[in-house]
Design a protein around this motif. Sequence first.
Motif, PDB file in Angstrom:
ATOM      1  N   VAL A 196      13.133 -13.906   1.346  1.00  0.00           N
ATOM      2  CA  VAL A 196      13.249 -13.018   0.191  1.00  0.00           C
ATOM      3  C   VAL A 196      13.131 -11.585   0.688  1.00  0.00           C
ATOM      4  CG1 VAL A 196      12.201 -12.320  -1.990  1.00  0.00           C
ATOM      5  CG2 VAL A 196      12.206 -14.733  -1.333  1.00  0.00           C
ATOM      6  N   PRO A 197      14.115 -10.753   0.418  1.00  0.00           N
ATOM      7  CA  PRO A 197      14.013  -9.344   0.829  1.00  0.00           C
ATOM      8  C   PRO A 197      12.833  -8.646   0.144  1.00  0.00           C
ATOM      9  CG  PRO A 197      16.258  -9.894   0.193  1.00  0.00           C
ATOM     10  CD  PRO A 197      15.394 -11.060  -0.201  1.00  0.00           C
ATOM     11  N   VAL A 198      12.080  -7.865   0.897  1.00  0.00           N
ATOM     12  CA  VAL A 198      10.917  -7.162   0.366  1.00  0.00           C
ATOM     13  C   VAL A 198      11.301  -6.313  -0.837  1.00  0.00           C
ATOM     14  CG1 VAL A 198       9.140  -5.446   0.886  1.00  0.00           C
ATOM     15  CG2 VAL A 198       9.728  -7.170   2.584  1.00  0.00           C
ATOM     16  N   LYS A 199      12.467  -5.678  -0.784  1.00  0.00           N
ATOM     17  CA  LYS A 199      12.867  -4.791  -1.891  1.00  0.00           C
ATOM     18  C   LYS A 199      12.964  -5.546  -3.219  1.00  0.00           C
ATOM     19  CE  LYS A 199      17.794  -4.864  -0.670  1.00  0.00           C
ATOM     20  NZ  LYS A 199      18.361  -5.848  -1.457  1.00  0.00           N
ATOM     21  N   ASP A 200      13.224  -6.862  -3.164  1.00  0.00           N
ATOM     22  CA  ASP A 200      13.310  -7.654  -4.387  1.00  0.00           C
ATOM     23  C   ASP A 200      11.946  -7.926  -5.010  1.00  0.00           C
ATOM     24  OD1 ASP A 200      16.014  -7.702  -3.973  1.00  0.00           O
ATOM     25  OD2 ASP A 200      16.094  -9.813  -3.349  1.00  0.00           O
ATOM     26  N   LEU A 201      10.880  -7.747  -4.242  1.00  0.00           N
ATOM     27  CA  LEU A 201       9.528  -8.028  -4.742  1.00  0.00           C
ATOM     28  C   LEU A 201       8.669  -6.780  -4.908  1.00  0.00           C
ATOM     29  CD1 LEU A 201       8.770 -11.181  -2.587  1.00  0.00           C
ATOM     30  CD2 LEU A 201       9.427 -11.117  -4.994  1.00  0.00           C
ATOM     31  N   GLU A 202       9.151  -5.629  -4.438  1.00  0.00           N
ATOM     32  CA  GLU A 202       8.344  -4.403  -4.471  1.00  0.00           C
ATOM     33  C   GLU A 202       7.845  -4.068  -5.868  1.00  0.00           C
ATOM     34  OE1 GLU A 202       9.898  -1.818  -0.678  1.00  0.00           O
ATOM     35  OE2 GLU A 202      11.007  -1.650  -2.553  1.00  0.00           O
ATOM     36  N   GLY A 203       8.622  -4.330  -6.882  1.00  0.00           N
ATOM     37  CA  GLY A 203       8.204  -4.023  -8.248  1.00  0.00           C
ATOM     38  C   GLY A 203       7.049  -4.877  -8.739  1.00  0.00           C
ATOM     39  N   LEU A 204       6.804  -6.001  -8.083  1.00  0.00           N
ATOM     40  CA  LEU A 204       5.700  -6.887  -8.454  1.00  0.00           C
ATOM     41  C   LEU A 204       4.423  -6.596  -7.670  1.00  0.00           C
ATOM     42  CD1 LEU A 204       7.647 -10.276  -8.528  1.00  0.00           C
ATOM     43  CD2 LEU A 204       6.980  -8.879 -10.491  1.00  0.00           C
ATOM     44  N   ALA A 205       4.544  -5.882  -6.559  1.00  0.00           N
ATOM     45  CA  ALA A 205       3.396  -5.621  -5.685  1.00  0.00           C
ATOM     46  C   ALA A 205       2.409  -4.679  -6.352  1.00  0.00           C
ATOM     47  CB  ALA A 205       3.874  -5.029  -4.364  1.00  0.00           C
ATOM     48  N   ARG A 206       1.128  -4.943  -6.099  1.00  0.00           N
ATOM     49  CA  ARG A 206       0.060  -4.077  -6.602  1.00  0.00           C
ATOM     50  C   ARG A 206      -0.793  -3.646  -5.420  1.00  0.00           C
ATOM     51  NH1 ARG A 206      -1.688  -6.409 -12.418  1.00  0.00           N
ATOM     52  NH2 ARG A 206       0.425  -6.797 -13.093  1.00  0.00           N
ATOM     53  N   TRP A 207      -1.246  -2.415  -5.488  1.00  0.00           N
ATOM     54  CA  TRP A 207      -2.027  -1.840  -4.395  1.00  0.00           C
ATOM     55  C   TRP A 207      -3.274  -1.198  -4.977  1.00  0.00           C
ATOM     56  CZ3 TRP A 207       0.394  -3.364  -0.145  1.00  0.00           C
ATOM     57  CH2 TRP A 207       1.774  -3.582  -0.205  1.00  0.00           C
ATOM     58  N   ASP A 208      -4.370  -1.249  -4.240  1.00  0.00           N
ATOM     59  CA  ASP A 208      -5.628  -0.661  -4.677  1.00  0.00           C
ATOM     60  C   ASP A 208      -6.331  -0.135  -3.428  1.00  0.00           C
ATOM     61  OD1 ASP A 208      -8.485  -0.428  -5.302  1.00  0.00           O
ATOM     62  OD2 ASP A 208      -8.024  -1.496  -7.145  1.00  0.00           O
ATOM     63  N   ALA A 209      -6.814   1.082  -3.470  1.00  0.00           N
ATOM     64  CA  ALA A 209      -7.461   1.686  -2.304  1.00  0.00           C
ATOM     65  C   ALA A 209      -8.758   0.982  -1.929  1.00  0.00           C
ATOM     66  CB  ALA A 209      -7.736   3.166  -2.569  1.00  0.00           C
ATOM     67  N   ARG A 210      -9.393   0.277  -2.871  1.00  0.00           N
ATOM     68  CA  ARG A 210     -10.686  -0.349  -2.601  1.00  0.00           C
ATOM     69  C   ARG A 210     -10.602  -1.814  -2.197  1.00  0.00           C
ATOM     70  NH1 ARG A 210     -13.088   0.860  -8.162  1.00  0.00           N
ATOM     71  NH2 ARG A 210     -10.914   0.440  -8.512  1.00  0.00           N
ATOM     72  N   HIS A 211      -9.582  -2.543  -2.652  1.00  0.00           N
ATOM     73  CA  HIS A 211      -9.550  -3.989  -2.437  1.00  0.00           C
ATOM     74  C   HIS A 211      -8.108  -4.475  -2.483  1.00  0.00           C
ATOM     75  CE1 HIS A 211     -10.511  -8.265  -3.270  1.00  0.00           C
ATOM     76  NE2 HIS A 211     -11.644  -7.980  -2.667  1.00  0.00           N
ATOM     77  N   TYR A 212      -7.808  -5.495  -1.679  1.00  0.00           N
ATOM     78  CA  TYR A 212      -6.457  -6.065  -1.733  1.00  0.00           C
ATOM     79  C   TYR A 212      -6.181  -6.567  -3.153  1.00  0.00           C
ATOM     80  CZ  TYR A 212      -8.530 -10.720  -1.516  1.00  0.00           C
ATOM     81  OH  TYR A 212      -9.259 -11.858  -1.786  1.00  0.00           O
ATOM     82  N   ARG A 213      -4.905  -6.669  -3.522  1.00  0.00           N
ATOM     83  CA  ARG A 213      -4.543  -7.076  -4.885  1.00  0.00           C
ATOM     84  C   ARG A 213      -3.525  -8.200  -4.851  1.00  0.00           C
ATOM     85  NH1 ARG A 213      -5.348  -3.587  -9.328  1.00  0.00           N
ATOM     86  NH2 ARG A 213      -4.571  -5.434 -10.380  1.00  0.00           N
ATOM     87  N   GLY A 214      -3.735  -9.166  -5.712  1.00  0.00           N
ATOM     88  CA  GLY A 214      -2.819 -10.286  -5.821  1.00  0.00           C
ATOM     89  C   GLY A 214      -2.093 -10.292  -7.149  1.00  0.00           C
ATOM     90  N   THR A 215      -0.851 -10.734  -7.127  1.00  0.00           N
ATOM     91  CA  THR A 215      -0.026 -10.876  -8.322  1.00  0.00           C
ATOM     92  C   THR A 215       0.542 -12.287  -8.325  1.00  0.00           C
ATOM     93  OG1 THR A 215       0.627  -8.553  -8.185  1.00  0.00           O
ATOM     94  CG2 THR A 215       1.988  -9.987  -9.548  1.00  0.00           C
ATOM     95  N   CYS A 216       0.322 -13.005  -9.409  1.00  0.00           N
ATOM     96  CA  CYS A 216       0.906 -14.339  -9.523  1.00  0.00           C
ATOM     97  C   CYS A 216       2.373 -14.195  -9.910  1.00  0.00           C
ATOM     98  CB  CYS A 216       0.159 -15.159 -10.568  1.00  0.00           C
ATOM     99  SG  CYS A 216       0.803 -16.834 -10.727  1.00  0.00           S
ATOM    100  N   ILE A 217       3.248 -14.744  -9.072  1.00  0.00           N
ATOM    101  CA  ILE A 217       4.682 -14.711  -9.342  1.00  0.00           C
ATOM    102  C   ILE A 217       5.086 -15.903 -10.193  1.00  0.00           C
ATOM    103  CG2 ILE A 217       6.977 -14.814  -8.292  1.00  0.00           C
ATOM    104  CD1 ILE A 217       5.785 -13.392  -5.865  1.00  0.00           C
TER     105      ILE A 217
END
Length: 137
Positions: free
Chosen positions: A1-22
Amino acid sequence: VPVKDLEGLARWDARHYRGTCIARDRYFELMLIGFEPGQQTSIHDYNGHEAWVHPLQGELTEERFEQAADGRLQVVSSVQLGPSSYSYLGDAHSIHRFIDSGGSRCLSVNLCCGPIRKWKVYDAHSGRSITVGTPGS
């Protein structure tokens, strides 16, 4: 899967890694995990479930642990994972953690058989664990 296809689902946080259920159903759970440089998961297991972890961008260090006779954790392996590799976690050596060790953001896709409702989180020094889970588990 190309990263660009998932970038809109990614979440980032300066304090802790973040998960998104696809996607999730009774057979599997597909997660997208965003790590900032240096972030790491707790030491945990998948409660006997199988899982595959694949970095789409960046690098992860996977450390696997075993409990010694006195209950303390010992590192039994440490491997670098990048976009050309993946990790399989089954029952054997399933106590692990992931660390963004590449110096830049890391985005991984994690496929778990099951969804995982409960798992153990381990104290790095004593090896003691607590069981945690998702609501309704």
